[in-house]
Design a protein around this motif. Structure first.
Motif, short mmCIF file in Angstrom:
data_model
loop_
_atom_site.label_atom_id
_atom_site.label_comp_id
_atom_site.label_asym_id
_atom_site.label_seq_id
_atom_site.Cartn_x
_atom_site.Cartn_y
_atom_site.Cartn_z
N GLU A 115 40.76 51.52 45.49
CA GLU A 115 41.97 51.43 44.67
C GLU A 115 41.73 50.52 43.47
O GLU A 115 40.95 49.56 43.53
CB GLU A 115 43.12 50.88 45.51
N ALA A 116 42.42 50.83 42.38
CA ALA A 116 42.19 50.11 41.12
C ALA A 116 42.52 48.62 41.24
O ALA A 116 41.79 47.78 40.69
CB ALA A 116 43.03 50.74 40.01
N GLY A 117 43.59 48.26 41.96
CA GLY A 117 43.97 46.86 42.08
C GLY A 117 42.89 46.00 42.72
O GLY A 117 42.43 45.00 42.13
N PRO A 118 42.44 46.35 43.93
CA PRO A 118 41.35 45.58 44.55
C PRO A 118 40.06 45.61 43.75
O PRO A 118 39.34 44.61 43.70
CB PRO A 118 41.18 46.27 45.91
N PHE A 119 39.78 46.75 43.12
CA PHE A 119 38.55 46.84 42.31
C PHE A 119 38.61 45.85 41.15
O PHE A 119 37.63 45.13 40.88
CB PHE A 119 38.37 48.26 41.80
N ASN A 120 39.74 45.79 40.46
CA ASN A 120 39.88 44.83 39.37
C ASN A 120 39.77 43.39 39.86
O ASN A 120 39.19 42.53 39.19
CB ASN A 120 41.22 45.04 38.66
N ALA A 121 40.33 43.13 41.05
CA ALA A 121 40.27 41.78 41.61
C ALA A 121 38.82 41.37 41.88
O ALA A 121 38.43 40.22 41.62
CB ALA A 121 41.09 41.71 42.89
N VAL A 122 38.02 42.30 42.39
CA VAL A 122 36.60 42.00 42.64
C VAL A 122 35.86 41.79 41.33
O VAL A 122 35.00 40.90 41.23
CB VAL A 122 35.95 43.12 43.48
N LEU A 123 36.18 42.57 40.32
CA LEU A 123 35.55 42.37 39.01
C LEU A 123 35.81 40.95 38.49
O LEU A 123 34.92 40.33 37.89
CB LEU A 123 36.08 43.39 37.99
N GLU A 124 37.00 40.44 38.72
CA GLU A 124 37.34 39.09 38.26
C GLU A 124 36.69 38.03 39.14
O GLU A 124 36.32 36.95 38.65
CB GLU A 124 38.87 38.91 38.27
N ALA A 125 36.54 38.33 40.42
CA ALA A 125 35.99 37.33 41.35
C ALA A 125 34.48 37.20 41.25
O ALA A 125 33.92 36.15 41.58
CB ALA A 125 36.38 37.70 42.79
N SER A 126 33.81 38.24 40.80
CA SER A 126 32.35 38.26 40.76
C SER A 126 31.85 37.90 39.36
O SER A 126 32.40 38.37 38.35
CB SER A 126 31.82 39.64 41.15
N ALA A 127 30.79 37.12 39.33
CA ALA A 127 30.18 36.77 38.04
C ALA A 127 29.17 37.82 37.58
O ALA A 127 28.71 37.77 36.44
CB ALA A 127 29.49 35.41 38.16
N THR A 128 28.84 38.77 38.47
CA THR A 128 27.75 39.71 38.16
C THR A 128 28.13 41.18 38.19
O THR A 128 27.45 42.00 37.57
CB THR A 128 26.59 39.50 39.15
N LEU A 129 29.20 41.54 38.90
CA LEU A 129 29.49 42.96 39.12
C LEU A 129 29.80 43.69 37.81
O LEU A 129 29.27 44.77 37.56
CB LEU A 129 30.65 43.13 40.09
N ARG A 130 30.66 43.12 36.98
CA ARG A 130 31.01 43.79 35.73
C ARG A 130 29.76 44.01 34.86
O ARG A 130 29.58 45.08 34.28
CB ARG A 130 32.06 43.01 34.96
N LEU A 131 28.91 42.99 34.77
CA LEU A 131 27.70 43.12 33.96
C LEU A 131 26.80 44.23 34.48
O LEU A 131 26.21 45.00 33.70
CB LEU A 131 26.95 41.79 33.93
#
Length: 247
Positions: A115-131
């Protein structure tokens, strides 16, 4: 398969067929896993609807999703191609909440849904996933640029050869379950034109075309026919993420 960073692919990642899940760090995978749900991808299922909030991202494990652009007058053509090497909903990775184009299942299969909500939360929590995921976004944009070029400059037979090669990269075996009508939509041409071109490719022993099925017979011959239109986006994916291929 080649891995650019062995430490990012522990044994746990091997339970997934999606190449992004297999290659992301163990810490990022652990953050995502509580939110993962396996799901089927039936033919024509909508994975993203243009200009409405993205509900979920799909890490495709089997099958193919098509990103399709449409004009206000109803004309449409495929501009992106996603299989087990990628994910849908990449706008979320870039900080937006909606997709500009539709994405739907072109060849049925399975995926990991988040789901988009949890996915966005993980993107914010991780220093590496978005990159890490931005590498895939970059490779997808390269593919889209190549598609624009070949659609504008190459003949239909060359475009068709490239499309079949891209399918072959993402589908195990040599058989593709695809109709002439659907191919025409993907290539942005009339159905009779696709039928004629498929007959020509069959006459050159490059493929075998049946009702609802195309069998690849000579991949090297298709690569030659593609006239340089295939390979650049694939090389960019290898550079940014690693090798992939259904074989």
């Amino acid at each position: 398969m080649t891995n650019p960073d062995k430490k990012s692919e522990p044994d746990k990642n091997h339970q997934y067929r999606n190449q992004l899940l297999r290659r992301m760090s163990a810490d990022d995978l652990a953050l995502l896993e509580p939110h993962m749900r396996r799901c089927d991808l039936p033919l024509r299922m909508m994975l993203a609807t243009p200009n409405v909030p993205i509900e979920a991202v799909y890490f495709i494990e089997q099958g193919i999703g098509s990103v399709v652009a449409r004009t206000t007058s109803g004309h449409e053509a495929e501009v992106g191609f996603i299989g087990f090497e990628g994910m849908t909903g990449s706008s979320l990775v870039m900080g937006d909440d909606r997709a500009a184009h539709a994405c739907f299942v072109q060849l049925e299969g399975q995926a990991i849904r988040i789901e988009a909500g949890p996915f966005n939360a993980v993107l914010e929590a991780s220093a590496t996933l978005r990159l890490f995921l931005l590498r895939f976004v970059n490779s997808l944009q390269t593919q889209t640029g190549c598609t624009a070029l070949v659609n504008a400059r190459l003949k239909l037979e060359e475009r068709l050869a490239r499309w079949l090669l891209m399918c072959d990269d993402r589908v195990p075996g040599e058989s593709l379950a695809i109709t002439h009508e659907f191919l025409a939509i993907m290539l942005g041409v009339r159905r009779p034109g696709v039928t004629v071109e498929l007959q020509l490719l069959e006459g050159r022993a490059l493929i075998r075309s049946r009702r609802g099925e195309i069998v690849i017979r000579d991949r090297a011959g298709l690569e030659e026919l593609a006239n340089g239109s295939y390979g650049e986006a694939e090389a960019e994916y290898v550079r940014l993420i690693g090798e992939f291929g259904a074989a």
